[in-house]
Scaffold this active site. Structure first.
Site, PDB file in Angstrom:
ATOM      1  N   PHE A 119      -2.401  14.932  -7.814  1.00  0.00           N
ATOM      2  CA  PHE A 119      -2.601  13.506  -7.625  1.00  0.00           C
ATOM      3  C   PHE A 119      -1.388  12.787  -7.206  1.00  0.00           C
ATOM      4  O   PHE A 119      -0.227  13.183  -7.706  1.00  0.00           O
ATOM      5  CB  PHE A 119      -3.075  12.711  -8.999  1.00  0.00           C
ATOM      6  CG  PHE A 119      -4.173  11.932  -8.722  1.00  0.00           C
ATOM      7  CD1 PHE A 119      -5.565  12.195  -8.821  1.00  0.00           C
ATOM      8  CD2 PHE A 119      -3.850  10.414  -8.234  1.00  0.00           C
ATOM      9  CE1 PHE A 119      -6.469  10.864  -8.688  1.00  0.00           C
ATOM     10  CE2 PHE A 119      -4.617   9.690  -8.315  1.00  0.00           C
ATOM     11  CZ  PHE A 119      -6.061   9.857  -8.161  1.00  0.00           C
ATOM     12  N   GLN A 240      -1.525  -3.738  -8.733  1.00  0.00           N
ATOM     13  CA  GLN A 240      -1.800  -2.868  -7.588  1.00  0.00           C
ATOM     14  C   GLN A 240      -2.815  -3.255  -6.711  1.00  0.00           C
ATOM     15  O   GLN A 240      -3.754  -3.484  -7.279  1.00  0.00           O
ATOM     16  CB  GLN A 240      -1.871  -1.424  -8.433  1.00  0.00           C
ATOM     17  CG  GLN A 240      -1.808  -0.412  -7.540  1.00  0.00           C
ATOM     18  CD  GLN A 240      -1.576   0.660  -8.437  1.00  0.00           C
ATOM     19  OE1 GLN A 240      -2.311   1.078  -9.341  1.00  0.00           O
ATOM     20  NE2 GLN A 240      -0.538   1.648  -8.290  1.00  0.00           N
ATOM     21  N   HIS A 242      -5.277  -2.100  -3.165  1.00  0.00           N
ATOM     22  CA  HIS A 242      -5.812  -1.102  -2.229  1.00  0.00           C
ATOM     23  C   HIS A 242      -5.866  -1.563  -0.693  1.00  0.00           C
ATOM     24  O   HIS A 242      -6.094  -2.895  -0.721  1.00  0.00           O
ATOM     25  CB  HIS A 242      -6.950  -0.347  -2.502  1.00  0.00           C
ATOM     26  CG  HIS A 242      -7.165   0.891  -3.182  1.00  0.00           C
ATOM     27  ND1 HIS A 242      -6.923   1.901  -2.423  1.00  0.00           N
ATOM     28  CD2 HIS A 242      -7.073   1.203  -4.464  1.00  0.00           C
ATOM     29  CE1 HIS A 242      -6.832   2.815  -3.471  1.00  0.00           C
ATOM     30  NE2 HIS A 242      -7.173   2.582  -4.413  1.00  0.00           N
ATOM     31  N   LEU A 252     -14.187  -0.600  -2.808  1.00  0.00           N
ATOM     32  CA  LEU A 252     -13.495   0.229  -2.050  1.00  0.00           C
ATOM     33  C   LEU A 252     -14.121   1.132  -0.738  1.00  0.00           C
ATOM     34  O   LEU A 252     -15.180   1.695  -0.842  1.00  0.00           O
ATOM     35  CB  LEU A 252     -12.680   1.436  -2.767  1.00  0.00           C
ATOM     36  CG  LEU A 252     -11.392   0.650  -3.500  1.00  0.00           C
ATOM     37  CD1 LEU A 252     -10.907   1.880  -4.422  1.00  0.00           C
ATOM     38  CD2 LEU A 252     -10.449   0.088  -2.936  1.00  0.00           C
ATOM     39  N   GLU A 255      -9.529   5.474   2.041  1.00  0.00           N
ATOM     40  CA  GLU A 255      -8.562   5.748   3.293  1.00  0.00           C
ATOM     41  C   GLU A 255      -8.835   7.000   4.180  1.00  0.00           C
ATOM     42  O   GLU A 255      -8.479   6.798   5.379  1.00  0.00           O
ATOM     43  CB  GLU A 255      -7.172   5.794   2.377  1.00  0.00           C
ATOM     44  CG  GLU A 255      -6.836   4.660   1.665  1.00  0.00           C
ATOM     45  CD  GLU A 255      -5.333   4.739   1.121  1.00  0.00           C
ATOM     46  OE1 GLU A 255      -4.509   4.380   1.769  1.00  0.00           O
ATOM     47  OE2 GLU A 255      -5.547   5.019  -0.181  1.00  0.00           O
ATOM     48  N   ARG A 286       0.099   3.242   2.961  1.00  0.00           N
ATOM     49  CA  ARG A 286      -0.830   1.967   2.402  1.00  0.00           C
ATOM     50  C   ARG A 286      -0.147   0.688   2.397  1.00  0.00           C
ATOM     51  O   ARG A 286      -0.795  -0.211   2.473  1.00  0.00           O
ATOM     52  CB  ARG A 286      -0.926   2.486   0.774  1.00  0.00           C
ATOM     53  CG  ARG A 286      -2.142   1.840   0.099  1.00  0.00           C
ATOM     54  CD  ARG A 286      -2.172   2.142  -1.122  1.00  0.00           C
ATOM     55  NE  ARG A 286      -3.179   3.408  -1.346  1.00  0.00           N
ATOM     56  CZ  ARG A 286      -3.330   3.949  -2.561  1.00  0.00           C
ATOM     57  NH1 ARG A 286      -3.012   2.993  -3.579  1.00  0.00           N
ATOM     58  NH2 ARG A 286      -4.292   5.009  -2.807  1.00  0.00           N
ATOM     59  N   HIS A 353      -6.508  -3.898  -7.755  1.00  0.00           N
ATOM     60  CA  HIS A 353      -6.925  -2.884  -8.231  1.00  0.00           C
ATOM     61  C   HIS A 353      -6.597  -2.678  -9.617  1.00  0.00           C
ATOM     62  O   HIS A 353      -7.171  -2.121 -10.610  1.00  0.00           O
ATOM     63  CB  HIS A 353      -6.577  -1.605  -7.563  1.00  0.00           C
ATOM     64  CG  HIS A 353      -7.038  -0.215  -8.059  1.00  0.00           C
ATOM     65  ND1 HIS A 353      -8.486  -0.083  -8.061  1.00  0.00           N
ATOM     66  CD2 HIS A 353      -6.865   1.043  -8.546  1.00  0.00           C
ATOM     67  CE1 HIS A 353      -8.862   0.877  -8.594  1.00  0.00           C
ATOM     68  NE2 HIS A 353      -7.789   1.564  -9.021  1.00  0.00           N
ATOM     69  N   ARG A 398       2.148   1.533 -10.930  1.00  0.00           N
ATOM     70  CA  ARG A 398       1.776   2.607 -11.738  1.00  0.00           C
ATOM     71  C   ARG A 398       1.262   3.884 -10.909  1.00  0.00           C
ATOM     72  O   ARG A 398       0.642   3.785  -9.909  1.00  0.00           O
ATOM     73  CB  ARG A 398       0.194   2.122 -12.248  1.00  0.00           C
ATOM     74  CG  ARG A 398      -0.517   3.126 -13.134  1.00  0.00           C
ATOM     75  CD  ARG A 398      -1.975   2.504 -13.603  1.00  0.00           C
ATOM     76  NE  ARG A 398      -2.852   2.339 -12.182  1.00  0.00           N
ATOM     77  CZ  ARG A 398      -3.755   2.953 -11.932  1.00  0.00           C
ATOM     78  NH1 ARG A 398      -3.926   4.226 -12.517  1.00  0.00           N
ATOM     79  NH2 ARG A 398      -4.504   2.834 -10.941  1.00  0.00           N
TER      80      ARG A 398
END
Lengths: 594, 88
Positions: A119, A240, A242, A252, A255, A286, A353, A398
């Site tokens: 991740f 945070q 997106h 969402l 991406e 991003r 987010h 985060r």
């Protein structure tokens, strides 16, 4: 008026991951524990978490908690407290294994171990290469986690109060927390939950923004209650985002759409990323994409009636490719934008987010406030965990899969601390005579006001103000006017009126009460963001750019400190970041780059 | 439907775990629910009692209403058709 009083050893507000995890500790210790929730526990927003939970089990390849710690400190842009981060990553394996023993159906390797996948941001050997650290249950990790923990609580005799809304924290003259007031939605009855320990696990407040991936339930109730009780809120400028949520909805858009050839266009149909990132264009990182989108909107090249979104265009792609490689995207466009993306571009906007800040806590889960020169004085009887709390492990940004870890580790830690304090402590302290007065008068004011502000319009005004003035990319002048505007919205939020005066199931009243919580979070966010004159992690300012002196706009000499927003007088103070881990050496400051 | 019953149902539609359902169900309550027959309204109450992922997969068309859920198919189709442009 006589208000019913229910006595418990512990009351927990919120039945998402953090609340359920802390409740297990208390109930299994034999303490009488109540959990209050606006919805049935397994409908908490933790259900939406898909990515997994990070733990350096090393099942798929070599891993170490120290590497996880390094990644988390770096991800936080060095704003995370290194003692809390070491505590979290070292507890990770134990918490994941416990969860497995509760019945969590983790994905498995062929030899029966918990399967782990990579991740973003999780690396081996102090940032060397990606590592497989995330433990998941298909795409339903949060959902499976909640079910496992709910069942465990049922077994342990935790008492659930479902479709109850907590209203206010009860504190006595010495500052001890003695429980909460709460309203049973089915009857409208207000009740005092008198407790020796009170744990907030109320989740985030992403609904302060106009575009948010958060479910409608994330209204920052714990933060609102804490603020009204005089508890400062920490690091609220850090949220945070997106880059691509469906404008007006927040759902969402992966991406992967840009990966497959999607092009961002402004109101003039221009492919604007060519100006901001001539090589990478729409595939830029991003933050670069988010900044470019915000700049286009701020400079008047946004689309729609309010010129507040841009377009993501895939109409040039073969419809078969769209259906094959981007499953679900057409459906999302149809359902949430009213657009068939095969024929028309999708309206998109940077979308909130996750909330990094919150109620300030020690890693033990105890809430701490500045008092008599000590920035971390414990508030007796008060604990917080999960997204509503700021331990602080996420700092300025985060890492993915650290949020589920946060709620497991700190939910358990808050529960353990409460058990420890209760076993050492005495009987219930006396309730103040006016314990429910604040809540009753708030409700009466909403019920009886005439000519007040409309809840929906006030919420929309707040959300648009936050999106425009304190969004993903921030400008000094916009933040300044944003402060004035949010204080104006606050006036309306203090004067809400509802038409429905019914006692039972009055959803208008519930939404008005939520709005009073949201505005506390919005105000804390705007004022904290305006005050922090550097860029760090998710807080990126146009007037704090990347320079050789201040890489990424970060200014450690002045701003390596936590913000504390004091809701009593709207003032801001700061406290040091704890750079001293528990057992290892400090992870030294350096430029955050990937 | 009695006021309190409707308001309870409303709360259970506008406070879901998934944003997708918050939006979809709120929209349907505002635009389509009143036109349902009494039997369809009762079916809607049962439908929204499903777990969030299960319900979203039906509403988004990722899964079909089959087996025990087959009777929800016409209702789910009505919910799916109730989409609007939100951006403006």
């Amino acid at each position: 008026m006589s208000i019913p009083v229910l006595k418990f050893d512990a009351v927990i507000v919120g039945a998402g991951g953090a609340g359920l995890r802390s409740a297990i500790q208390l109930s299994e210790a034999g303490l009488k524990t109540a959990v209050l929730s606006k919805v049935f526990p397994t409908r908490s927003h933790t259900v939406a978490a898909q990515g997994g939970v990070a733990a350096s089990l090393g099942n798929s390849e070599e891993d170490h908690w120290h590497w996880h710690m390094y990644d988390t400190v770096k991800g936080s842009d060095w704003l995370g407290d290194q003692d809390a981060i070491e505590f979290m990553v070292r507890k990770a394996n134990e918490c994941v294994v416990e969860l497995e023993h509760y019945g969590m159906p983790f994905d498995r390797t062929d030899n029966g171990k918990i399967y782990q996948r990579p991740f973003g941001g999780h690396m081996s050997n102090f940032g060397e290469k990606p590592v497989r650290r995330s433990c998941a249950a298909a795409d339903r990790t949060g959902h499976a986690m909640l079910h496992a923990m709910y069942q465990r609580n049922v077994k342990a005799n935790t008492q659930f109060f479902v479709e109850w809304m907590a209203l206010d924290l009860i504190r006595d003259s010495e500052g001890h927390v003695l429980g909460v007031t709460a309203m049973e939605m089915e009857t409208g009855q207000v009740v005092i939950f008198h407790s020796r320990a009170t744990i907030f696990a109320t989740g985030g407040a992403g609904r302060i923004f106009h575009s948010s991936t958060n479910a409608f339930i994330n209204t920052g109730d714990g933060l609102g209650m804490a603020a009204r009780a005089g508890i400062p809120l920490e690091d609220m400028e850090f949220w945070q985002f997106h880059p691509t949520g469906v404008a007006g909805a927040g759902v969402l858009i992966t991406e992967g759409v840009r990966g497959e050839g999607g092009i961002l266009r402004n109101a003039n149909k221009e492919r604007f990323m060519e100006r901001y990132a001539p090589n990478a264009k729409d595939l830029a990182s991003r933050d670069v994409v988010s900044r470019a989108m915000t700049t286009e909107i701020n400079e008047g090249r946004g689309c729609g009636l309010n010129k507040d979104y841009v377009l993501l265009d895939i109409t040039h792609l073969d419809p078969n490719v769209i259906m094959k490689r981007l499953p679900g995207i057409r459906e999302i466009g149809l359902q949430f934008a009213g657009v068939d993306c095969i024929k028309e571009p999708l309206p998109v906007v940077p979308t909130c987010h996750y909330q990094m800040g919150g109620i300030p806590t020690h890693y033990s889960g105890r809430v701490v406030v500045p008092q008599d020169g000590n920035p971390n004085t414990i508030v007796p009887g008060f604990y917080a965990a999960g997204e509503c709390a700021c331990a602080s492990v996420h700092g300025a940004n985060r890492l993915g899969t650290n949020s589920l870890l946060d709620l497991l580790v700190f939910g358990k830690s808050a529960g353990d601390s409460a058990v420890e304090d209760l076993k050492a402590g005495k009987a219930h302290r006396d309730l103040p005579k006016d314990a429910a007065e604040k809540s009753l008068s708030r409700i009466a004011a909403i019920d009886n006001r005439k000519g007040g502000a409309n809840v929906h319009e006030t919420r929309l005004a707040m959300q648009r103000t936050m999106q425009t003035h304190a969004g993903v990319f921030r400008f000094g002048d916009l933040l300044k006017t944003g402060v004035e505007k949010i204080l104006e919205v606050e006036k309306a939020a203090r004067e809400l009126e509802i038409k429905d005066k019914s006692l039972a199931w009055n959803t208008a009243r519930s939404e008005a009460l939520e709005m009073e919580n949201l505005i506390e979070v919005a105000k804390a966010t705007m004022l904290s963001a305006e005050a922090r004159k550097e860029s760090r992690g998710a807080h990126v300012r146009d007037d704090a750019p990347d320079t050789p002196e201040f890489p990424n706009g970060r200014n450690d000499a002045e701003w390596l400190k936590h913000t504390l927003f004091n809701p009593v007088d709207n003032s801001i103070s700061y406290k040091p970041v704890n750079m001293q881990p528990l057992t290892v050496e400090t992870i030294a400051l350096k430029t955050r780059s990937y | 439907m009695e006021r309190a019953d409707y308001e309870r149902l409303r709360w259970r539609c506008i406070r879901r775990a998934l944003l997708e359902l918050d939006i979809t169900l709120t929209r349907f309550l505002d635009a389509g629910f009143a036109d349902l027959s009494e039997a369809e309204q009762a079916a809607f109450v049962d439908l929204v009692a499903l777990e969030d992922h299960e319900l979203w997969y039906l509403v988004s068309g990722k899964e079909e209403c089959e087996g025990d859920l087959a009777h929800f198919a016409p209702l789910v189709e009505k919910i799916r058709k109730c989409s609007v442009r939100l951006a403006d």
